[in-house]
Structures are given as C-alpha cells and as structure tokens.
Scaffold this motif. Structure first.
Motif, PDB file in Angstrom:
ATOM      1  N   TRP A   1     -11.268  -5.768 -11.286  1.00 22.32           N
ATOM      2  CA  TRP A   1     -11.980  -4.851 -10.513  1.00 22.32           C
ATOM      3  C   TRP A   1     -10.948  -3.385  -9.996  1.00 22.32           C
ATOM      4  N   ASP A   2     -10.881  -1.707 -10.181  1.00 22.52           N
ATOM      5  CA  ASP A   2     -10.468  -1.322 -10.136  1.00 22.52           C
ATOM      6  C   ASP A   2     -10.693  -0.143  -8.499  1.00 22.52           C
ATOM      7  N   VAL A   3      -9.822  -0.582  -8.196  1.00 25.53           N
ATOM      8  CA  VAL A   3      -9.151  -0.800  -6.200  1.00 25.53           C
ATOM      9  C   VAL A   3      -9.110   0.360  -6.184  1.00 25.53           C
ATOM     10  N   SER A   4      -9.508   1.372  -5.202  1.00 28.47           N
ATOM     11  CA  SER A   4      -9.187   2.568  -4.415  1.00 28.47           C
ATOM     12  C   SER A   4      -9.211   2.611  -3.108  1.00 28.47           C
ATOM     13  N   GLY A   5      -8.073   3.260  -2.034  1.00 27.60           N
ATOM     14  CA  GLY A   5      -8.070   3.544  -0.853  1.00 27.60           C
ATOM     15  C   GLY A   5      -7.635   4.772  -0.750  1.00 27.60           C
ATOM     16  N   HIS A   6      -7.894   5.127   0.840  1.00 28.61           N
ATOM     17  CA  HIS A   6      -8.272   6.318   1.797  1.00 28.61           C
ATOM     18  C   HIS A   6      -8.532   6.039   3.119  1.00 28.61           C
ATOM     19  N   ARG A   7      -7.856   7.332   4.176  1.00 25.08           N
ATOM     20  CA  ARG A   7      -7.579   6.710   5.487  1.00 25.08           C
ATOM     21  C   ARG A   7      -8.675   7.750   6.583  1.00 25.08           C
ATOM     22  N   THR A   8      -9.330   7.134   6.889  1.00 26.64           N
ATOM     23  CA  THR A   8     -10.023   8.846   7.950  1.00 26.64           C
ATOM     24  C   THR A   8      -9.149   8.611   9.148  1.00 26.64           C
ATOM     25  N   GLU A   9      -9.583   8.898  10.209  1.00 25.84           N
ATOM     26  CA  GLU A   9      -8.849   8.995  10.944  1.00 25.84           C
ATOM     27  C   GLU A   9      -8.876   7.868  12.055  1.00 25.84           C
ATOM     28  N   ARG A  10      -9.468   6.653  11.465  1.00 20.55           N
ATOM     29  CA  ARG A  10     -10.117   5.887  11.952  1.00 20.55           C
ATOM     30  C   ARG A  10      -9.600   4.553  11.646  1.00 20.55           C
ATOM     31  N   HIS A  11     -10.422   5.158   9.787  1.00 20.18           N
ATOM     32  CA  HIS A  11     -10.095   3.353   9.711  1.00 20.18           C
ATOM     33  C   HIS A  11      -9.620   3.128   8.104  1.00 20.18           C
ATOM     34  N   LEU A  12      -8.801   2.436   7.429  1.00 25.53           N
ATOM     35  CA  LEU A  12      -8.930   2.339   6.105  1.00 25.53           C
ATOM     36  C   LEU A  12     -10.181   2.138   5.205  1.00 25.53           C
ATOM     37  N   LEU A  13      -9.794   2.614   4.302  1.00 23.58           N
ATOM     38  CA  LEU A  13     -10.737   2.258   3.381  1.00 23.58           C
ATOM     39  C   LEU A  13     -11.050   1.198   1.547  1.00 23.58           C
ATOM     40  N   LEU A  14     -11.635   0.665   1.434  1.00 21.95           N
ATOM     41  CA  LEU A  14     -10.824  -0.197   0.113  1.00 21.95           C
ATOM     42  C   LEU A  14     -12.435   0.021  -0.953  1.00 21.95           C
ATOM     43  N   GLU A  15     -11.881   0.786  -1.738  1.00 23.88           N
ATOM     44  CA  GLU A  15     -13.293   0.517  -2.945  1.00 23.88           C
ATOM     45  C   GLU A  15     -13.481   0.021  -3.974  1.00 23.88           C
ATOM     46  N   PHE A  16     -13.907  -0.857  -3.978  1.00 22.40           N
ATOM     47  CA  PHE A  16     -14.185  -1.659  -5.056  1.00 22.40           C
ATOM     48  C   PHE A  16     -15.200  -1.866  -6.297  1.00 22.40           C
ATOM     49  N   GLU A  17     -14.377  -1.432  -7.499  1.00 21.03           N
ATOM     50  CA  GLU A  17     -15.370  -0.923  -8.903  1.00 21.03           C
ATOM     51  C   GLU A  17     -15.376  -1.813 -10.024  1.00 21.03           C
ATOM     52  N   PRO A  18     -16.574  -2.319 -10.501  1.00 19.31           N
ATOM     53  CA  PRO A  18     -16.175  -3.240 -12.016  1.00 19.31           C
ATOM     54  C   PRO A  18     -14.756  -2.175 -13.171  1.00 19.31           C
ATOM     55  N   ALA A  19     -14.146  -2.830 -13.195  1.00 19.22           N
ATOM     56  CA  ALA A  19     -12.780  -2.012 -14.211  1.00 19.22           C
ATOM     57  C   ALA A  19     -13.009  -2.237 -15.892  1.00 19.22           C
ATOM     58  N   ARG A  20     -13.479  -0.750 -16.430  1.00 20.56           N
ATOM     59  CA  ARG A  20     -13.425  -1.479 -17.896  1.00 20.56           C
ATOM     60  C   ARG A  20     -11.927  -1.563 -18.351  1.00 20.56           C
TER      61      ARG A  20
ATOM     62  N   LEU B   1       0.835  -0.926  -0.076  1.00 15.52           N
ATOM     63  CA  LEU B   1      -0.016   0.106   0.108  1.00 15.52           C
ATOM     64  C   LEU B   1       0.497   1.583   0.195  1.00 15.52           C
ATOM     65  N   PRO B   2       0.962   2.243  -0.763  1.00 10.39           N
ATOM     66  CA  PRO B   2       1.372   3.519  -0.774  1.00 10.39           C
ATOM     67  C   PRO B   2       1.234   4.051   0.373  1.00 10.39           C
ATOM     68  N   GLU B   3       1.119   5.560   0.680  1.00 14.01           N
ATOM     69  CA  GLU B   3       1.193   6.000   1.993  1.00 14.01           C
ATOM     70  C   GLU B   3      -0.242   6.867   2.113  1.00 14.01           C
ATOM     71  N   LEU B   4      -0.910   6.886   2.401  1.00 18.92           N
ATOM     72  CA  LEU B   4      -2.283   7.091   2.759  1.00 18.92           C
ATOM     73  C   LEU B   4      -2.092   8.209   3.566  1.00 18.92           C
ATOM     74  N   PRO B   5      -2.315   9.325   3.039  1.00 22.50           N
ATOM     75  CA  PRO B   5      -2.032  10.649   4.421  1.00 22.50           C
ATOM     76  C   PRO B   5      -4.094  10.672   4.987  1.00 22.50           C
ATOM     77  N   ALA B   6      -4.367  10.576   6.588  1.00 24.60           N
ATOM     78  CA  ALA B   6      -5.748  10.550   6.853  1.00 24.60           C
ATOM     79  C   ALA B   6      -6.554  11.747   6.201  1.00 24.60           C
ATOM     80  N   GLY B   7      -7.826  12.124   5.557  1.00 24.70           N
ATOM     81  CA  GLY B   7      -8.599  13.356   5.462  1.00 24.70           C
ATOM     82  C   GLY B   7      -7.696  13.505   3.546  1.00 24.70           C
ATOM     83  N   ALA B   8      -6.980  12.556   3.332  1.00 22.66           N
ATOM     84  CA  ALA B   8      -7.079  12.904   1.861  1.00 22.66           C
ATOM     85  C   ALA B   8      -7.843  11.867   0.910  1.00 22.66           C
ATOM     86  N   ALA B   9      -7.204  12.483  -0.596  1.00 23.21           N
ATOM     87  CA  ALA B   9      -8.475  12.005  -1.584  1.00 23.21           C
ATOM     88  C   ALA B   9      -8.898  10.431  -1.791  1.00 23.21           C
ATOM     89  N   PRO B  10      -9.126   9.873  -1.888  1.00 19.84           N
ATOM     90  CA  PRO B  10      -8.724   8.222  -2.583  1.00 19.84           C
ATOM     91  C   PRO B  10      -7.869   8.432  -4.141  1.00 19.84           C
TER      92      PRO B  10
END
Length: 745
Positions: free
Chosen positions: A86-105, A64-73
């Motif tokens: 799947w196109d995968v994107s990730g971002h961090r909040t103050e408490r969690h790491l969120l991974l989003e999966f969307e169908p890839a074209r 995983l690359p560095e994901l500063p809290a509050g930065a854009a996915p």
C-alpha cells in the motif's frame, strides 16, 4: 423550474458539504486518528476486520514526519499489510491525523515518470515561447503520463468561465478545443478546494461511496474534514455530470498562480482508470512547472507592456510640462492619448468644458458619464461592460461600450476618459450552459448535452489590461504633480504681482498727489501773466498762453483721475444694501442739469431696481461713469436715448446702460477698461481715459463682473453684476439698513 423552488435548488451545489462528505472512494482506505494519542476515531468501512489493528501496529513502529496542520498530504512510503503493498500518505487537520492507503504499483526506478519529466520534458517546456504553446505541450505530456483518452488545459476568465486552450485526444473522443465551460459547472467552494488540494482523481464515476465508521462516541462524520484527502468522495452531482459527458474516470491538476486558480489540467476516459502514486506525483509536479512557466511568461509580457506604456506616459508628461500645463493640451497629441490606453477615443472634461479626440460619444453624453464617474469617488474607474453599470451607455455602444477614466480633482469635475467600442463575440460553449434540469426528486441535475452551442455576446468591449489601468494611474499622478507645480508657480507670480501692484499704487498716489500743486501753479501763473501783461502781449502770445492754461488744466484733471483710480484700490469696502432706484434717479437728475438746455435726451428707466449689496460711494462712482459715458458718446443724436435696465443672473444683480451713440468695434473691447485707453480722438470726445478703468476696478473689488457690447454707429451697452449678500464670505456683521449714495435713508 418553478419560481418557488428554483433559487434554493440552484444554490444547492454551492452549499453542499463537499469538505465533509462522510465517505471515501472505494479504491483506497482511510484511518482517522487523534493526532496526540494516535487513538482511532474513525475509519472507512472497507477495512477487513483484522487489517485495522495491523495498520495501527505498523504505525506504532513508524516515525511520522512533522505534519503541519493544513499542509498537503506527505508520502509515508509503501507499507505491507495482509500480504498486499500500500502507498500510504498522511496529513493533519486542526483536529485529526488522516492516513490514506492506496494500492501500490511496482517501483519503476530510473524509468519513473518523475525522472522522464525532469530529464526530457522540462527542457522542451522552457523552450515554449507563449502560453498557448506551453499548455499544448502539457496537454500532450499529461496524456502520455496518465494514459487518459482526453486531456484538456483550460483557464478561467474573470467571470469564472473556463476556456479550453489546449487539447490532446484519442480517436472516439469529442473535441472541446476552443470551447467554453460555464462558471456554474464548478461551484465556488469547489474552486476553493482546487486551490487547497491541487490533485484529484476519480477512478470510477459509477463508484459506490464507502461511508466512514465513527469509533469515538462524541464524534460525527460532519466533524471530519476531508478537504486534503485524495480519497475524498465527490458530489453526486459531479458524478452525474461526468456520466452525462461520457466520462467514467477523470483526473485534474490545478494551475495555481499567486494563490489564485488560473486554470485546470483535466483528463477524461471512457473507462475506469486508476493512477499510481509515482505517476500522480509526476502529474502534480508537471502542474507546478506549468504554473511557474505561465507566471514567468505573463510577468515578462506584463513588464514589456508596461514599459511601452510608461514610455508613452513620459512623452505625454514631457509634452505637457513644456506647455502651460493645461489639461486641454492633452488632446493636441491625439496619437499619444489614444495609444497610452489602446483606445479609439478620448476626452478631457474640465467642469463644463469638453475636448475630445477619436471616436467619442456626443458632448452631452460625455458630460453625463463624467458626472456619474465623478460621483463614484474613484481615482481610476474602468469597465468593459459600461451599460451594465450605467444605463444611458446602452445607446453608446458604437463608441463607448467600455470606458477607462481617471479623476484629477476631488473638488472639481476634472476627468480624462478613454473609450472602446462594442465587440460582438461569438462564444462556443460545450453544451447549453443554461440547461440544468431539475428532476422529480427535487435535486438539481447537470445538463446532459455537451454538444457545441454558440452564443453571441453583445454589450462588451475589449477588457482593459492591468498594464493599461496602471499606466493611466501613473499618468494621473504625474498630471497632478504638474498641475500642483504650475499652481505653486502661479501663486508665486500672483504674490509678486500683488507686491508690485501695491508699490505701483503707492507710487501713482504719491506722484499724482505731488503733481496737483505744480499743475495749479502753472494755470495760476498764466492768469497772472495775462492779467498783468496782457495789453503788451501779441495775439499770438495770448493764444499760446491760453493753450498752456488748457494743457495745465487737462493735466490737473488727469492727475485727479489718477489719484481717484489709486484710491479705488486702496480704500476699504464698506458694503451695505444700496437702493439703486434712488441712486439712478439722483444721478440722472444731476447729469441732466449739466447738459445744455437745447439738447434732447430721452431717459428710459425701469420701474423697479434691485437693492445691491455694495460700498455706496464706490457704486455711485461706477454708475456715474457709465451714465456720463453714455451721455458723452451719444452727442449728435437727436434725441439721445439712454436705457438703464436691471440685470439679475445666478452670479448676482446689477445694472446695464445702453445708448444710441457712436458705439465701437468689438475687436477692441479688451482695451476699453484699461487705463488711458481711448477708441476715439480726444478732439471728438473729452476725457482722461480712466473712467472705465475705475468702473472695472470697483466692480472687481466687489467680486463682480463687467462687460461691454458695441457696434460702430449703432450704440453701446455697458453693464456690471455684483454678488448678492448671501454669496459674499462673511467677515464683519453687515449694516443692513438701506442707504442712498449720500448716507443712511
């Protein structure tokens, strides 16, 4: 809508937990992890049972690359799970790491939208010469990139209302060009989200939200912040708004300038529509390019506007610097005054004085407005809807629906005001903005009609621009500098005049004192010559000697008067309450005894006179001079009539002496109180020409004022007013025992 329920219902959109909806849109999947342990804490419920472990296993092998809290996915690339890409994107909040999966074209290589945007469209964007041209180019390009049926670009005004500036549509779509959308369509918390998360896609307005399944015992859906999540489920009210608008899919790109939401690029389609990651990135990039170009255009326009206004400001300052620096002179250059604020009228208020140019309200209304603005304590005040804040302005719409004002002093009411008249505006709304309905379920519903609805808006003027507000602020600073500099110059002149006056007083005292003896010697020697040699002198010689004696006697009187005048400016004041009834009575008796018995003089005295707080001796001198003048210049009247009346004003108390004598022409009133100034021949009325100068000096040393009114052949009035005891700055404890001019009573 009932009074009991409407406030809560109207605020429901502003308090809805849109950042933590606890659900996602169904076209993608979400994993929520602990950012340290990578343990699963929540997931969307649309994951197949075996897919979650596979995703977590793939994550273990991914750096995983560095994901500063509050930065854009951030894009994490394309992952293959269960045979699907799947196109995968990730971002961090103050408490969690969120991974989003969307169908890839499928990948598009050099034909990807981002390449086309950079290679072909960017040069066209740079060639646009105005903000409307920019927005129209972007509307067309955004529609081409996404395939949506309608693409709008609109900006927000200061009240939050959106105005459509550009549009690109397919056949069958309603046009909203030139329409306005009310601020209430986008609640404040949603506007904040548009700044934080600058891209949003709703692929199907009829979607059923996919709830989050909580995997950690101490967690709830309200603990998971989805502000930055592309899959975040949106408000049911907004989905209903879309359906009422005939839109089943929408996409928006925020236009953010200097951290503020300037506007939106909003795309709509009658059918569901999904946008792939590469197109989405191109759209986001296009929004950023538009924001940069708008910012550049606005900055260039503002700089040019400020340059023009600054040149006008410099001309005003130069004009004032070359004059006596009084603010009244501002209105002598009406063109400059009006152009510096693009106003139709302007006024300068200096306490109770008003000078104006152009179309302005009546003077009394300007004074009232100036008093109100002065009370606000603001250096620069501006409003384009003045009547909303200052009720009396409702009657001044023709000339003063808007006002821009600067305050020059914090102590006095010194203001400069610029005015603009009312401009009646016709606004075309996309539907009646006030028709939000409340259903039986107790929930507020958005309006169902978006047909053109016109409204006439009154009570506002053209808004003051930042450049205009800045220009008058700079003018204020310059004027304060000029006034202060001129005040320093005047203070230096006053100091020098004080020094010179002291030297002149000392000189006049010395000269007058030293001349007394020679004048007496001349008169004495004339008497000795006449007594000793009178029989031997011819009648002509005796006449000449008599003339010499009279001249020496008059010169002696003149020297004595000069000495008295000098003493008036040097003697210390000894203020006490003076009983002017006794003062006037004693002086009338004294002067009456000096008149020939055959002369008829009618004295008219008031029954009561005020106790004036003054130096008794100096007050007696001033009053005697005025009474003696009245007697002298009323000779030839039968009878002479002299009135001594009380004068009481806000400035203090005093006396006025009126006679029915020869009077004077008012055009010479300025000469009366000067030294050696006479309006009548010495052969007609004797005197040295210093008496009234003594009166003026005495009164002004007490901080009072003196005046004279006359008419040739109809008499004259002379009077003075001295400050009351409570209005005199305390220095030494006053002696409060009443006195007459001759001592303590």
């Amino acid at each position: 809508m009932t009074e009991a329920t409407s406030p809560d219902l109207l605020s429901s959109c502003h308090t809805e937990p849109i950042r933590v909806p606890g659900a996602v849109q169904p076209h993608g999947r979400l994993l929520v992890l602990d950012p340290v342990t990578r343990q699963l804490v929540a997931r969307s419920e649309n994951w197949p049972p075996d897919a979650v472990p596979a995703a977590l296993h793939a994550l273990e092998a991914f750096a995983l690359p560095e994901l500063p809290a509050g930065a854009a996915p951030a894009s994490l690339g394309v992952w293959t799970l269960d045979g699907a890409r799947w196109d995968v994107s990730g971002h961090r909040t103050e408490r969690h790491l969120l991974l989003e999966f969307e169908p890839a074209r499928p990948t598009e290589g050099n034909e990807a939208p981002i390449y086309s945007l950079t290679r072909v469209f960017l040069p066209r964007l740079q060639e646009a010469d105005s903000v409307p041209a920019l927005t129209q180019l972007v509307a067309v390009e955004m529609k081409r990139l996404t395939g949506f049926g309608r693409c709008l670009v609109y900006r927000f005004d200061e009240a939050g209302h959106g105005e459509v500036m550009a549009e690109a549509i397919d056949a069958g779509y309603d046009s909203y060009a030139g329409h306005h959308f009310p601020a209430g369509d986008i609640p404040q918390q949603a506007r904040a989200l548009y700044v934080l998360n600058q891209f949003r896609l709703i692929a199907d307005a009829n979607y059923i939200p996919v709830p989050l399944r909580i995997e950690a015992a101490s967690l709830s859906a309200a603990d998971i912040d989805l502000s930055q999540a592309q899959l975040r489920s949106v408000s049911p009210v907004h989905l209903e708004y879309m359906r009422n608008m005939g839109t089943l899919s929408s996409m928006s790109v925020s236009i953010v300038i200097d951290g503020q939401l300037w506007g939106l690029v909003s795309c709509h389609d009658h059918a569901p529509r999904f946008i792939g990651m590469s197109t989405r990135l191109a759209c986001e990039h296009l929004g950023q390019l538009l924001a940069l170009q708008i910012s550049s255009k606005e900055a260039n326009r503002l700089v040019a506007e400020r340059l023009v206004l600054r040149q006008l400001t410099l001309q005003i300052v130069a004009h004032l610097s070359d004059s006596d620096a009084t603010l009244k002179r501002l209105v002598l250059e009406p063109s400059l005054m009006l152009r510096v604020a693009r106003a139709t009228g302007a006024a300068v208020v200096l306490d109770d004085a008003v000078w104006s140019v152009g179309d302005v309200p009546p003077e009394a209304d300007i004074q009232g407005l100036a008093q109100w603005i002065s009370g606000l304590g603001q250096e620069v005040y501006h409003s384009d809807t003045l009547a909303r804040h200052y009720a009396p302005a409702a009657a001044l719409q023709f000339s003063a629906a808007g006002v821009l004002a600067v305050s020059i002093s914090q102590v006095h009411r010194h203001l400069i005001l610029w005015f603009r008249p009312e401009i009646v505006k016709t606004v075309t709304w996309a539907g009646n903005p006030r028709k939000n309905a409340i259903a039986e379920d107790g929930r507020i519903h958005p309006r169902k009609s978006f047909e053109s609805w016109q409204e006439r808006i009154r009570g506002s003027a053209q808004a003051w621009s930042d450049a205009e507000i800045g220009a008058v602020g700079e003018l204020r600073q310059a004027l304060i500098g000029i006034v202060l500099r001129r005040a320093e110059e005047l203070a230096e002149v006053a100091h020098e005049l004080t020094r010179v006056n002291k030297e002149l007083e000392a000189f006049s005292y010395t000269v007058s004192h030293d001349l007394r003896a020679p004048m007496r010697h001349i008169a004495g020697y004339v008497d000795l010559v006449v007594d000793a040699e009178g029989k031997a002198l011819s009648p002509r010689a005796l006449r000449y000697m008599a003339n010499v004696k009279d001249a020496a006697s008059f010169a002696g009187q003149l020297v004595d008067a000069l000495l008295d005048f000098s003493r008036m400016g040097r003697a210390a004041l000894k203020r006490r309450p003076v009983d002017t009834r006794l003062l006037v009575g004693d002086l009338v008796r004294e002067l009456s005894r000096q008149e020939p018995p055959q002369r008829q003089v009618e004295w008219v005295l008031d029954a009561h006179y005020p106790a004036i707080h003054a130096d008794p001796l100096l007050l007696q001198v001033a009053t005697r001079n005025l009474l003696a003048n009245a007697l002298k210049y009323s000779r030839g009247r039968d009878p002479a009539r002299i009135v001594v009346r009380t004068v009481s004003t806000e400035a203090g108390d005093g006396l006025e002496i009126e006679d029915n004598g020869v009077g004077f022409q008012m055009q010479y009133v300025g000469k009366l109180f000067g030294v050696f100034q006479r309006l009548h021949q010495a052969e007609e009325f004797e005197g040295t020409g210093i008496g009234l100068a003594n009166v003026k000096r005495i009164v002004e040393r007490h901080g009072g004022t003196v005046w004279a009114v006359g008419e040739p052949g109809a008499g004259a009035r002379f009077g003075f007013v001295l400050p009351r005891r409570e209005d005199i700055p305390a220095q030494n404890p006053p002696d409060t025992s009443p006195t007459s001019p001759h001592g303590t009573l």
